[in-house]
Scaffold this motif. Structure first.
Motif, PDB file in Angstrom:
ATOM      1  N   GLY A 239     -21.741   9.173  -0.566  1.00  0.00           N
ATOM      2  CA  GLY A 239     -20.244   9.553  -0.967  1.00  0.00           C
ATOM      3  C   GLY A 239     -19.389   8.795   0.326  1.00  0.00           C
ATOM      4  O   GLY A 239     -18.494   9.060   0.119  1.00  0.00           O
ATOM      5  N   THR A 240     -20.144   8.454   1.304  1.00  0.00           N
ATOM      6  CA  THR A 240     -19.165   7.999   2.704  1.00  0.00           C
ATOM      7  C   THR A 240     -18.604   6.954   2.427  1.00  0.00           C
ATOM      8  O   THR A 240     -18.932   6.006   1.703  1.00  0.00           O
ATOM      9  N   GLY A 241     -17.196   6.989   2.680  1.00  0.00           N
ATOM     10  CA  GLY A 241     -16.312   5.869   2.750  1.00  0.00           C
ATOM     11  C   GLY A 241     -15.726   5.798   1.239  1.00  0.00           C
ATOM     12  O   GLY A 241     -14.601   5.175   1.175  1.00  0.00           O
ATOM     13  N   ILE A 242     -15.867   6.889   0.339  1.00  0.00           N
ATOM     14  CA  ILE A 242     -15.019   6.866  -0.882  1.00  0.00           C
ATOM     15  C   ILE A 242     -13.826   7.147  -0.648  1.00  0.00           C
ATOM     16  O   ILE A 242     -13.040   6.702  -1.345  1.00  0.00           O
ATOM     17  N   ASP A 243     -13.452   8.169   0.041  1.00  0.00           N
ATOM     18  CA  ASP A 243     -12.135   8.661   0.263  1.00  0.00           C
ATOM     19  C   ASP A 243     -11.022   7.635   0.762  1.00  0.00           C
ATOM     20  O   ASP A 243     -10.145   7.542   0.113  1.00  0.00           O
ATOM     21  N   GLU A 244     -11.617   6.767   1.602  1.00  0.00           N
ATOM     22  CA  GLU A 244     -11.126   5.788   2.239  1.00  0.00           C
ATOM     23  C   GLU A 244     -10.852   4.806   0.995  1.00  0.00           C
ATOM     24  O   GLU A 244      -9.726   4.084   1.018  1.00  0.00           O
ATOM     25  N   LEU A 245     -11.651   4.433   0.358  1.00  0.00           N
ATOM     26  CA  LEU A 245     -11.705   3.302  -0.781  1.00  0.00           C
ATOM     27  C   LEU A 245     -10.630   3.963  -1.773  1.00  0.00           C
ATOM     28  O   LEU A 245      -9.711   2.885  -2.117  1.00  0.00           O
ATOM     29  N   TRP A 246     -10.735   5.222  -2.149  1.00  0.00           N
ATOM     30  CA  TRP A 246      -9.765   5.863  -3.071  1.00  0.00           C
ATOM     31  C   TRP A 246      -8.149   5.382  -2.491  1.00  0.00           C
ATOM     32  O   TRP A 246      -7.491   5.010  -3.356  1.00  0.00           O
ATOM     33  N   THR A 247      -8.055   5.978  -1.241  1.00  0.00           N
ATOM     34  CA  THR A 247      -6.777   5.638  -0.699  1.00  0.00           C
ATOM     35  C   THR A 247      -6.359   4.438  -0.713  1.00  0.00           C
ATOM     36  O   THR A 247      -5.028   4.044  -1.066  1.00  0.00           O
ATOM     37  N   GLU A 248      -7.306   3.185  -0.381  1.00  0.00           N
ATOM     38  CA  GLU A 248      -6.828   2.020  -0.365  1.00  0.00           C
ATOM     39  C   GLU A 248      -6.391   1.682  -1.784  1.00  0.00           C
ATOM     40  O   GLU A 248      -5.273   0.743  -1.840  1.00  0.00           O
ATOM     41  N   ILE A 249      -7.093   2.223  -2.820  1.00  0.00           N
ATOM     42  CA  ILE A 249      -6.775   1.478  -4.342  1.00  0.00           C
ATOM     43  C   ILE A 249      -5.374   2.319  -4.470  1.00  0.00           C
ATOM     44  O   ILE A 249      -4.763   1.567  -5.382  1.00  0.00           O
ATOM     45  N   ILE A 250      -5.103   3.409  -4.212  1.00  0.00           N
ATOM     46  CA  ILE A 250      -3.807   4.077  -4.495  1.00  0.00           C
ATOM     47  C   ILE A 250      -2.607   3.238  -3.655  1.00  0.00           C
ATOM     48  O   ILE A 250      -1.778   3.083  -4.244  1.00  0.00           O
ATOM     49  N   ASP A 251      -3.063   3.011  -2.499  1.00  0.00           N
ATOM     50  CA  ASP A 251      -2.049   2.293  -1.554  1.00  0.00           C
ATOM     51  C   ASP A 251      -1.730   0.780  -2.316  1.00  0.00           C
ATOM     52  O   ASP A 251      -0.440   0.557  -2.183  1.00  0.00           O
ATOM     53  N   HIS A 252      -2.583   0.058  -3.051  1.00  0.00           N
ATOM     54  CA  HIS A 252      -2.741  -0.927  -3.586  1.00  0.00           C
ATOM     55  C   HIS A 252      -1.334  -1.040  -4.753  1.00  0.00           C
ATOM     56  O   HIS A 252      -0.770  -1.636  -5.081  1.00  0.00           O
ATOM     57  N   ARG A 253      -1.777   0.025  -5.529  1.00  0.00           N
ATOM     58  CA  ARG A 253      -1.006   0.503  -6.442  1.00  0.00           C
ATOM     59  C   ARG A 253       0.537   0.704  -6.172  1.00  0.00           C
ATOM     60  O   ARG A 253       1.339   0.107  -6.747  1.00  0.00           O
ATOM     61  N   SER A 254       0.642   1.305  -5.061  1.00  0.00           N
ATOM     62  CA  SER A 254       2.132   1.639  -4.567  1.00  0.00           C
ATOM     63  C   SER A 254       2.714   0.289  -4.243  1.00  0.00           C
ATOM     64  O   SER A 254       3.910   0.172  -4.278  1.00  0.00           O
ATOM     65  N   LEU A 255       1.868  -0.477  -3.587  1.00  0.00           N
ATOM     66  CA  LEU A 255       2.423  -1.852  -2.928  1.00  0.00           C
ATOM     67  C   LEU A 255       2.756  -2.802  -4.132  1.00  0.00           C
ATOM     68  O   LEU A 255       3.847  -3.316  -4.292  1.00  0.00           O
ATOM     69  N   LEU A 256       2.110  -2.696  -5.317  1.00  0.00           N
ATOM     70  CA  LEU A 256       2.256  -3.560  -6.393  1.00  0.00           C
ATOM     71  C   LEU A 256       3.539  -2.792  -6.922  1.00  0.00           C
ATOM     72  O   LEU A 256       4.495  -3.561  -7.516  1.00  0.00           O
ATOM     73  N   ASP A 257       3.706  -1.629  -6.927  1.00  0.00           N
ATOM     74  CA  ASP A 257       4.912  -0.912  -7.718  1.00  0.00           C
ATOM     75  C   ASP A 257       6.322  -1.058  -7.098  1.00  0.00           C
ATOM     76  O   ASP A 257       7.248  -0.996  -7.503  1.00  0.00           O
ATOM     77  N   SER A 259       7.126  -3.706  -5.563  1.00  0.00           N
ATOM     78  CA  SER A 259       7.927  -5.227  -5.996  1.00  0.00           C
ATOM     79  C   SER A 259       7.563  -4.794  -7.552  1.00  0.00           C
ATOM     80  O   SER A 259       7.329  -4.002  -8.108  1.00  0.00           O
ATOM     81  N   ASN A 260       7.737  -6.193  -8.371  1.00  0.00           N
ATOM     82  CA  ASN A 260       7.658  -6.017  -9.884  1.00  0.00           C
ATOM     83  C   ASN A 260       6.208  -6.583  -9.967  1.00  0.00           C
ATOM     84  O   ASN A 260       5.993  -7.010 -10.994  1.00  0.00           O
ATOM     85  N   ALA A 261       5.343  -6.558  -8.938  1.00  0.00           N
ATOM     86  CA  ALA A 261       4.068  -7.288  -8.918  1.00  0.00           C
ATOM     87  C   ALA A 261       3.214  -6.553 -10.273  1.00  0.00           C
ATOM     88  O   ALA A 261       2.361  -7.249 -10.850  1.00  0.00           O
ATOM     89  N   ARG A 262       3.348  -5.430 -10.572  1.00  0.00           N
ATOM     90  CA  ARG A 262       2.209  -4.826 -11.447  1.00  0.00           C
ATOM     91  C   ARG A 262       2.841  -5.263 -12.701  1.00  0.00           C
ATOM     92  O   ARG A 262       2.098  -5.399 -13.735  1.00  0.00           O
ATOM     93  N   GLN A 263       4.163  -5.220 -12.935  1.00  0.00           N
ATOM     94  CA  GLN A 263       4.660  -5.763 -14.464  1.00  0.00           C
ATOM     95  C   GLN A 263       4.410  -7.318 -14.596  1.00  0.00           C
ATOM     96  O   GLN A 263       4.010  -7.692 -15.655  1.00  0.00           O
ATOM     97  N   LEU A 264       4.241  -7.970 -13.449  1.00  0.00           N
ATOM     98  CA  LEU A 264       3.887  -9.496 -13.612  1.00  0.00           C
ATOM     99  C   LEU A 264       2.371  -9.522 -13.918  1.00  0.00           C
ATOM    100  O   LEU A 264       1.958 -10.365 -14.719  1.00  0.00           O
ATOM    101  N   ARG A 265       1.543  -8.880 -13.310  1.00  0.00           N
ATOM    102  CA  ARG A 265       0.010  -8.700 -13.930  1.00  0.00           C
ATOM    103  C   ARG A 265      -0.245  -8.420 -15.169  1.00  0.00           C
ATOM    104  O   ARG A 265      -0.898  -8.760 -15.651  1.00  0.00           O
ATOM    105  N   GLN A 266       0.575  -7.333 -15.599  1.00  0.00           N
ATOM    106  CA  GLN A 266       0.566  -6.963 -17.118  1.00  0.00           C
ATOM    107  C   GLN A 266       0.921  -7.843 -18.041  1.00  0.00           C
ATOM    108  O   GLN A 266       0.426  -8.172 -19.107  1.00  0.00           O
TER     109      GLN A 266
END
Ligand SMILES: Nc1nc2c(ncn2[C@@H]2O[C@H](COP(=O)(O)OP(=O)(O)OP(=O)(O)O)[C@@H](O)[C@H]2O)c(=O)[nH]1
Ligand SMILES: [Mg+2]
Lengths: 326, 139
Positions: A239-257, A259-266
């Protein structure tokens, strides 16, 4: 008719009400394709709550399922309601499959909704089945939706690339960085994971990846993706490093949101789905023409040398188009 | 425009598990490969599964059948519990049991709703046939 005598609208109703058995049935409908899947799409389109789609891909045995289990636990702990689509290959010979991701996901994950999907071999099948499955899970309240695919084969890579956030997994001491580069995985990564970081040479793999990212900075690819992909070291068994990975995933979501990048990907996902639907219809149409008397005549003429393959193709297309109008 | 129904019938989806805490899963792995080679999609759960977990998996995976491997005396209690748990959840999924089952226990298991019982020497054809006919005779 839906299998076991239940009406589709009724199942949709119960799935929207949160009944997991009904969600399971709808996923089968989406996976099977055809007229009933079309009706399901009509019923659910517009009900989408826009879940975050996370793709996890990498070489066989790199620890994707173990990692996915950990991620679902992290997501659930943060109050989210995750679901998993785990894609495994069907045997090209028998069409059967042993779907073994779930046992590994369950081991590190909690009580989370997991659906195993076999590739089922038919051309473009996954390209319709996966967006259909995403639509079902999204409409029934799951978020994030995590998709595991093996990072070999164009279809699997395409599926992973369709995600809002694509995570590419590699292992130390395996030459994975080079392989990933060849398989086209570097271009689709929003986040890199060096999993099994408990093994020797994890740091060497990180440096390899950093060098490749330096290159993508030079080629302009980085600018196209919007940023330089971060590299996270994980040990998914412990489980080492999982929290950091989860944070990166959430941050990427925020980054997409932001801009309109998430709509573009959809929109890109929808476009790919429409393309696959059109291709499927054309495929069925041409097959029907081949089986018709006109098709048989064209093939006979081809065999006798009266016409060439290009002329035969024109005849098949003309016949198909004509049958559309009738 | 709506597409025609898909031409092929989809593969059977079978959940394979061993309940309780005993033993190994060699036999179950062999059955998994037999079923795969017969064109089934096998959702492999392996050892130490609980009845409740199998029910949850059947729901999520929309499985057509459950295959249980039994190598201890627990079959007379665990297999009926599995059938009952599925029925309680509103599922008519057939349960097929394989392993070392004494002859005297076959009838009680059938009475408890087990769809088919396979001995350790069952051939590939017998395994596949048992699963298919269990699914076919489910309403
Ligand atoms: N040492 C070590 N082993 C790990 C780690 N994560 C997973 N494994 C092991 O790697 C093996 C494969 O794990 P899976 O999670 O099934 O890998 P996968 O990538 O999903 O495999 P496929 O779906 O078959 O491609 C298992 O034996 C895991 O226990 C890790 O962080 N360190
Ligand atoms: Mg896996």
């Amino acid at each position: 008719m839906t299998q076991r005598g239940l009406d589709l609208d009724d199942i949709v109703e119960r799935a929207l009400g949160g009944q997991r058995r009904a969600v399971g049935r709808l996923l089968s409908v989406a996976e099977r394709g055809g007229a009933e899947a079309d009706r399901l799409t009509a019923a659910l389109h517009g009900r989408s709550a826009r879940a975050h789609i996370v793709g996890i891909t990498g070489p066989p045995g790199s620890g994707k399922s173990t990692l996915v289990g950990r991620l679902t636990a992290a997501a659930a702990a943060s109050g989210a309601n995750p679901a998993v689509l785990a894609v495994d290959p069907s045997s090209p010979l028998t069409g059967g499959a042993i779907l073994g991701d779930r046992i590994r996901i369950d081991r590190t994950g909690g009580d989370v909704f997991v659906r195993s999907i076999a590739t089922r071999g038919h051309a473009g099948g996954l390209a319709v089945a996966v967006p259909g499955a995403i639509r079902v899970l999204d409409a029934t309240g799951f978020d994030p939706i995590i998709i595991e695919t093996v990072g070999v084969g164009q279809v699997e890579v395409d599926i992973a690339a369709m995600a809002d956030t694509t995570v590419v997994v590699a292992n130390p001491g395996t030459g994975d960085a080079v392989q990933a580069n060849k398989a086209g995985l570097l271009e689709i990564a929003d986040i890199f994971v060096v999993n099994k970081a408990d093994l020797p040479e994890a740091e060497a793999l990180r440096l390899d990846l950093e060098r490749m990212l330096d290159l993508s900075h030079v080629t302009g690819h980085e600018a196209y993706r919007g940023r330089r992909a971060p590299i996270v070291l994980t040990e998914s068994l412990s489980g080492t490093g999982i929290d950091e990975l989860w944070t990166e995933i959430i941050d990427h979501r925020s980054l997409l949101d932001a801009s309109n990048a998430r709509q573009l990907r959809q929109l890109l996902r929808l476009r790919a789905e429409v393309e696959a639907l059109v291709a499927g219809r054309i495929h069925r149409l041409t097959r029907a023409v081949f089986d018709s008397s006109a098709g048989e005549r064209a093939l006979a003429d081809l065999a006798s040398g009266r016409i060439d393959p290009v002329a035969a193709a024109e005849i098949i297309l003309d016949e198909g188009t004509a049958s559309l109008g009738s | 425009m709506s597409g025609p129904p898909s031409s092929e019938t989809p593969p059977l989806r079978v959940v394979l598990a061993k309940l309780g805490f005993d033993g190994h899963d060699r036999g179950l792995r062999v059955v998994a490969r037999l079923l795969r080679d017969a064109g089934c999609e096998v959702i492999y759960l392996g050892l130490r599964q609980s009845v409740d977990n199998v029910v949850a998996v059947v729901e999520q995976e929309d499985a057509d059948a459950v295959g249980l491997s039994m190598h201890n005396a627990g079959h007379l209690t665990l297999a009926p519990k599995m059938v009952q748990a599925l029925r309680d959840a509103g599922l008519d999924t057939p349960v097929v049991v394989g392993g070392i089952i004494p002859d005297v226990d076959v009838e009680p298991l059938r009475q408890a709703g087990v769809a088919a019982i396979l001995g350790p020497g069952a051939s590939a054809e017998e395994v596949v046939h048992a699963v298919r006919s269990a699914v076919d005779s489910t309403p």
